[in-house]
Design an enzyme around this catalytic site. Structure first.
Site, PDB file in Angstrom:
ATOM      1  N   PRO A 160       0.857  -1.192   0.000  1.00  0.00           N
ATOM      2  CA  PRO A 160       0.000   0.000   0.000  1.00  0.00           C
ATOM      3  C   PRO A 160       0.889   1.237   0.000  1.00  0.00           C
ATOM      4  O   PRO A 160       2.083   1.145   0.301  1.00  0.00           O
ATOM      5  CB  PRO A 160      -0.760  -0.113   1.324  1.00  0.00           C
ATOM      6  CG  PRO A 160       0.110  -0.931   2.215  1.00  0.00           C
ATOM      7  CD  PRO A 160       0.954  -1.813   1.340  1.00  0.00           C
ATOM      8  N   ASP A 161       0.323   2.379  -0.326  1.00  0.00           N
ATOM      9  CA  ASP A 161       1.098   3.616  -0.214  1.00  0.00           C
ATOM     10  C   ASP A 161       1.537   3.779   1.237  1.00  0.00           C
ATOM     11  O   ASP A 161       0.782   3.481   2.169  1.00  0.00           O
ATOM     12  CB  ASP A 161       0.236   4.802  -0.636  1.00  0.00           C
ATOM     13  CG  ASP A 161       1.068   6.062  -0.738  1.00  0.00           C
ATOM     14  OD1 ASP A 161       1.403   6.440  -1.875  1.00  0.00           O
ATOM     15  OD2 ASP A 161       1.396   6.664   0.306  1.00  0.00           O
ATOM     16  N   GLY A 171      -2.227   3.902  -9.709  1.00  0.00           N
ATOM     17  CA  GLY A 171      -1.484   5.100  -9.321  1.00  0.00           C
ATOM     18  C   GLY A 171      -1.376   6.048 -10.494  1.00  0.00           C
ATOM     19  O   GLY A 171      -2.211   6.024 -11.406  1.00  0.00           O
ATOM     20  N   SER A 172      -0.332   6.864 -10.488  1.00  0.00           N
ATOM     21  CA  SER A 172      -0.197   7.886 -11.525  1.00  0.00           C
ATOM     22  C   SER A 172       0.262   7.273 -12.841  1.00  0.00           C
ATOM     23  O   SER A 172       0.889   6.208 -12.865  1.00  0.00           O
ATOM     24  CB  SER A 172       0.812   8.943 -11.074  1.00  0.00           C
ATOM     25  OG  SER A 172       2.078   8.335 -10.921  1.00  0.00           O
ATOM     26  N   GLU A 213      -4.262   0.889 -13.552  1.00  0.00           N
ATOM     27  CA  GLU A 213      -5.351   1.871 -13.455  1.00  0.00           C
ATOM     28  C   GLU A 213      -4.700   3.193 -13.111  1.00  0.00           C
ATOM     29  O   GLU A 213      -4.161   3.361 -12.010  1.00  0.00           O
ATOM     30  CB  GLU A 213      -6.336   1.447 -12.355  1.00  0.00           C
ATOM     31  CG  GLU A 213      -7.020   0.119 -12.603  1.00  0.00           C
ATOM     32  CD  GLU A 213      -8.074   0.191 -13.701  1.00  0.00           C
ATOM     33  OE1 GLU A 213      -8.536   1.292 -14.026  1.00  0.00           O
ATOM     34  OE2 GLU A 213      -8.419  -0.875 -14.243  1.00  0.00           O
ATOM     35  N   CYS A 246      -9.655   9.283  -8.915  1.00  0.00           N
ATOM     36  CA  CYS A 246      -9.196   9.138 -10.305  1.00  0.00           C
ATOM     37  C   CYS A 246     -10.306   9.472 -11.288  1.00  0.00           C
ATOM     38  O   CYS A 246     -10.049   9.953 -12.380  1.00  0.00           O
ATOM     39  CB  CYS A 246      -8.675   7.728 -10.529  1.00  0.00           C
ATOM     40  SG  CYS A 246      -9.866   6.455 -10.097  1.00  0.00           S
ATOM     41  N   GLU A 261      -3.632  16.721 -14.489  1.00  0.00           N
ATOM     42  CA  GLU A 261      -4.523  16.283 -13.413  1.00  0.00           C
ATOM     43  C   GLU A 261      -4.198  17.078 -12.144  1.00  0.00           C
ATOM     44  O   GLU A 261      -3.053  17.079 -11.694  1.00  0.00           O
ATOM     45  CB  GLU A 261      -4.275  14.785 -13.174  1.00  0.00           C
ATOM     46  CG  GLU A 261      -5.211  14.148 -12.176  1.00  0.00           C
ATOM     47  CD  GLU A 261      -4.847  12.683 -11.911  1.00  0.00           C
ATOM     48  OE1 GLU A 261      -3.641  12.365 -11.815  1.00  0.00           O
ATOM     49  OE2 GLU A 261      -5.761  11.860 -11.782  1.00  0.00           O
TER      50      GLU A 261
HETATM   51  P1  NAD Z   1       1.898   7.220  -7.441  1.00  0.00           P
HETATM   52  O1  NAD Z   1       2.050   6.675  -8.804  1.00  0.00           O
HETATM   53  O2  NAD Z   1       2.865   8.228  -6.975  1.00  0.00           O
HETATM   54  O3  NAD Z   1       1.943   6.050  -6.347  1.00  0.00           O
HETATM   55  C1  NAD Z   1       1.117   4.907  -6.448  1.00  0.00           C
HETATM   56  C2  NAD Z   1       1.821   3.713  -5.800  1.00  0.00           C
HETATM   57  O4  NAD Z   1       3.019   3.439  -6.530  1.00  0.00           O
HETATM   58  C3  NAD Z   1       2.263   3.958  -4.361  1.00  0.00           C
HETATM   59  O5  NAD Z   1       2.085   2.778  -3.619  1.00  0.00           O
HETATM   60  C4  NAD Z   1       3.748   4.256  -4.493  1.00  0.00           C
HETATM   61  O6  NAD Z   1       4.491   3.935  -3.354  1.00  0.00           O
HETATM   62  C5  NAD Z   1       4.120   3.326  -5.622  1.00  0.00           C
HETATM   63  N1  NAD Z   1       5.337   3.721  -6.358  1.00  0.00           N
HETATM   64  C6  NAD Z   1       5.946   4.927  -6.399  1.00  0.00           C
HETATM   65  N2  NAD Z   1       7.024   4.855  -7.217  1.00  0.00           N
HETATM   66  C7  NAD Z   1       7.088   3.594  -7.692  1.00  0.00           C
HETATM   67  C8  NAD Z   1       7.956   2.910  -8.588  1.00  0.00           C
HETATM   68  N3  NAD Z   1       9.006   3.522  -9.169  1.00  0.00           N
HETATM   69  N4  NAD Z   1       7.720   1.612  -8.862  1.00  0.00           N
HETATM   70  C9  NAD Z   1       6.650   0.969  -8.310  1.00  0.00           C
HETATM   71  N5  NAD Z   1       5.792   1.570  -7.446  1.00  0.00           N
HETATM   72  C10 NAD Z   1       6.008   2.866  -7.141  1.00  0.00           C
HETATM   73  O7  NAD Z   1       0.404   7.768  -7.380  1.00  0.00           O
HETATM   74  P2  NAD Z   1      -0.275   8.566  -6.173  1.00  0.00           P
HETATM   75  O8  NAD Z   1       0.122   9.982  -6.247  1.00  0.00           O
HETATM   76  O9  NAD Z   1      -0.099   7.836  -4.908  1.00  0.00           O
HETATM   77  O10 NAD Z   1      -1.828   8.407  -6.548  1.00  0.00           O
HETATM   78  C11 NAD Z   1      -2.516   9.344  -7.279  1.00  0.00           C
HETATM   79  C12 NAD Z   1      -2.613   8.918  -8.733  1.00  0.00           C
HETATM   80  O11 NAD Z   1      -3.257   7.647  -8.834  1.00  0.00           O
HETATM   81  C13 NAD Z   1      -3.477   9.862  -9.546  1.00  0.00           C
HETATM   82  O12 NAD Z   1      -2.882  10.070 -10.807  1.00  0.00           O
HETATM   83  C14 NAD Z   1      -4.794   9.107  -9.692  1.00  0.00           C
HETATM   84  O13 NAD Z   1      -5.558   9.500 -10.815  1.00  0.00           O
HETATM   85  C15 NAD Z   1      -4.314   7.704  -9.786  1.00  0.00           C
HETATM   86  N6  NAD Z   1      -5.377   6.748  -9.416  1.00  0.00           N
HETATM   87  C16 NAD Z   1      -5.945   6.010 -10.389  1.00  0.00           C
HETATM   88  C17 NAD Z   1      -6.987   5.148 -10.072  1.00  0.00           C
HETATM   89  C18 NAD Z   1      -7.693   4.342 -11.140  1.00  0.00           C
HETATM   90  O14 NAD Z   1      -8.443   3.447 -10.790  1.00  0.00           O
HETATM   91  N7  NAD Z   1      -7.490   4.626 -12.413  1.00  0.00           N
HETATM   92  C19 NAD Z   1      -7.429   5.040  -8.749  1.00  0.00           C
HETATM   93  C20 NAD Z   1      -6.808   5.820  -7.783  1.00  0.00           C
HETATM   94  C21 NAD Z   1      -5.783   6.675  -8.121  1.00  0.00           C
END
Ligand code: NAD
Length: 533
Positions: free
Chosen positions: A198-199, A248-249, A270, A304, A402
């Site tokens: 998880p985050d 995530g992003s 996603e 999202c 975004e």
């Molecule tokens: P993020 O990409 O920064 O982080 C998401 C997860 O990835 C976290 O657990 C983080 O620790 C992990 N992570 C970070 N760097 C990584 C790497 N190099 N390799 C593997 N894992 C890594 O995203 P965020 O800022 O936590 O979340 C917000 C983003 O998520 C927004 O863009 C949002 O739109 C998107 N989101 C999408 C959905 C969907 O269903 N499409 C749902 C929720 C959030």
């Protein structure tokens, strides 16, 4: 993308005295902490509501991730031999436990995210929906399926679905309960084990639900949780998993995709969105105003599927915009462990900085603020007002990027075609919403390039239709969650084709020329056969 190794919101880096009572007991937190895979060090985790300490958790290193995979793999070997009825009984018990224990779940989600209680309830409801859906439908999606064979009557083709093994899951902070659990449930029902990262800002929601899963009867060790640095543990997860489920992003999604590609393992991603809403001039006004508010300000816009762009037709602009503005100004922005308000706080200083930067840039470039627009530290460290903007132009950060906060840009459009063109003018394609008379709005919806389009709804209709697939076009994702697509992806699909009576080759004594002419006649005839499974 963010390296989330610091577990502390910047504005609250010091351990602060809690300004409100701890909503969850030390004993409960202690039980959840025991579910975290062991790590080499511990780190403190703080609440964004007042900077107070929630608890310390072990922080994993890549070697700890390997151990977690090996434990999950051992149990998964036994789990995949269990019947669908057995798995269904566990997931249905979990469904009931989630509803029975919702107070605790709501408390912990709010405590570690700062979101409103109503937004926290969306997570509880979603887990219940998904648990019931996959508990009751998994067998139908995954039982061996008959397919049309090569030769009528003599070739019998069947498709089998084998669990992948152990699924690596990486999830963000915005829906810390629903995203890990709702994607884990189909993976478990398909017979897999899980290792979840998880985050690092929000591990406790997933742990609290995992505790209930074990209470429901999940075999010990099948679902591992590792906590720690995103990039380091993310790579370790990808290096050990049989399949990766990433949420995530878009930026991080591309890194994950590259690493999965190097190992040639499947993944589902996603990702982000810049979701449009179109209000046609025959939209039902009151419903559209209320729908716009829910779609834009649920979870303070940190969703999202959230709407960040609204294209409003000239013919309804003068009625719709003042009505929407008046309703947004009435929204109650607060932070409390109850349902007395509408919009909660953002999660962190980083998130607040991003929203503030988009706002400052928009103001500097000439945007007009119709409602909101201000940081409200008097309410909570990271509270930000629900905000409506007009006169937004292409040179502003928030026009295309975004924001992931409670800020929405309103644009006036003249025609359906102009609305469709502008809605599609983005690298994203996650969600969209169209309001208008049914046939016309559905026709506009079919022309929008997004994985889900809600007609006369913001996002909930498609999200909660758990039998229908969800996911992104363009840079908003790869793969789908929900429906049969959301469970079959966690399997290796195998075709077993059984031939009876004759081989698919010339019978003994038949010349190749005769075989070819017979086959040609057969192929011509097969054109008239109906498609039948
Ligand atoms: P993020 O990409 O920064 O982080 C998401 C997860 O990835 C976290 O657990 C983080 O620790 C992990 N992570 C970070 N760097 C990584 C790497 N190099 N390799 C593997 N894992 C890594 O995203 P965020 O800022 O936590 O979340 C917000 C983003 O998520 C927004 O863009 C949002 O739109 C998107 N989101 C999408 C959905 C969907 O269903 N499409 C749902 C929720 C959030």
């Amino acid at each position: 993308m963010r390296d989330d190794s610091p577990m502390v919101p910047t504005a609250t880096k010091q351990k602060k005295k809690p300004t409100r009572p701890r909503p969850v007991s030390e004993a409960q937190i202690g039980a959840w902490t025991e579910l975290v895979a062991p790590g080499s060090a511990t780190q403190d985790h703080f609440s964004p509501l007042d900077g107070s300490l929630i608890a310390s958790l072990p922080q994993a290193l890549p070697a700890d991730v390997e151990v977690a995979f090996s434990r999950a793999r051992t149990t998964a070997e036994e789990w995949k031999a269990t019947s669908f009825a057995h798995r269904k009984a566990i997931i249905m018990r979990f469904h009931d436990l989630v509803l029975d224990n919702q107070k605790t779940l709501l408390d912990v989600v709010q405590w570690e995210t700062g979101k409103s209680r109503a937004s926290a309830f969306d997570e509880v409801a979603d887990i219940a929906l998904t648990a019931r859906y996959y508990a009751t439908s998994a067998e139908a999606h995954l039982r061996p399926q008959k397919r049309q064979g090569a030769l009528p009557f003599v070739t019998q083709a069947r498709v089998h679905f084998h669990p992948k093994g152990v699924v690596g899951m990486i999830t963000p902070w915005n829906y810390p309960l629903t995203l890990p659990l709702s994607d884990a449930i189909p993976a478990l029902m398909a017979g897999n084990g899980i290792v979840l990262k998880p985050d690092a800002q929000t591990p406790f929601s997933a742990l609290s639900a995992l505790h209930l899963l074990y209470e429901a009867g999940l075999p010990e060790g099948l679902f591992q949780v590792v906590v720690g640095d995103g990039p380091t543990l993310g790579s370790a997860i990808i290096n050990n998993a049989n399949f990766v489920m990433f949420t995530g992003s878009t930026e991080t999604g591309k890194i994950v995709a590259e690493q999965c590609g190097r190992r040639l393992i499947g993944f589902s991603a996603e990702l982000g969105g810049k979701n449009p809403m179109i209000v046609l001039d025959d939209a039902p006004l009151e419903r559209a105003v209320q729908g716009a508010i829910t779609a834009s300000f649920s979870n303070a816009g940190q969703l999202c599927m959230s709407i960040e762009r609204m294209y409003i037709q000239d013919g309804i602009w003068d009625e719709f915009v003042p009505r929407l503005t008046a309703e947004v100004e009435k929204l109650r922005l607060r932070s409390a462990f109850d349902f007395s308000y509408d919009v909660g706080a953002l999660i962190s200083q980083e998130q607040l900085d991003k929203v503030q930067a988009h706002m400052d840039d928009a103001r500097d470039h000439g945007a007009s603020v119709l409602a909101g627009g201000r940081h409200r530290p008097d309410i909570a460290p990271f509270a930000f007002e629900p905000t409506l903007l007009t006169n937004v132009s292409d040179d502003m950060l928030l026009c295309r990027r975004e924001t992931f906060g409670p800020v929405v840009a309103l644009y006036r459009v003249q025609s359906d075609d102009e609305a469709i063109r502008l809605a599609n003018d983005t690298t994203y394609g996650l969600n969209a919403s169209v309001w208008g008379s049914k046939t016309r709005a559905e026709s506009v919806a079919a022309q929008i390039q997004a994985g889900s389009v809600n007609v006369n709804e913001g996002f909930t209709a498609s999200w909660a239709s758990t039998d229908a697939p969800m996911g992104g076009f363009k840079e908003s994702g790869v793969g789908r969650r929900h429906g049969r697509e959301g469970i079959q992806k966690y399997t290796d699909i195998q075709t077993i084709a059984t031939q009876s009576g004759m081989n698919v080759a010339p019978p003994p004594g038949m010349s190749a020329e005769r075989f070819v002419s017979t086959m040609t006649r057969g192929l011509r005839l097969m054109k008239y056969l109906p498609f039948r499974k």
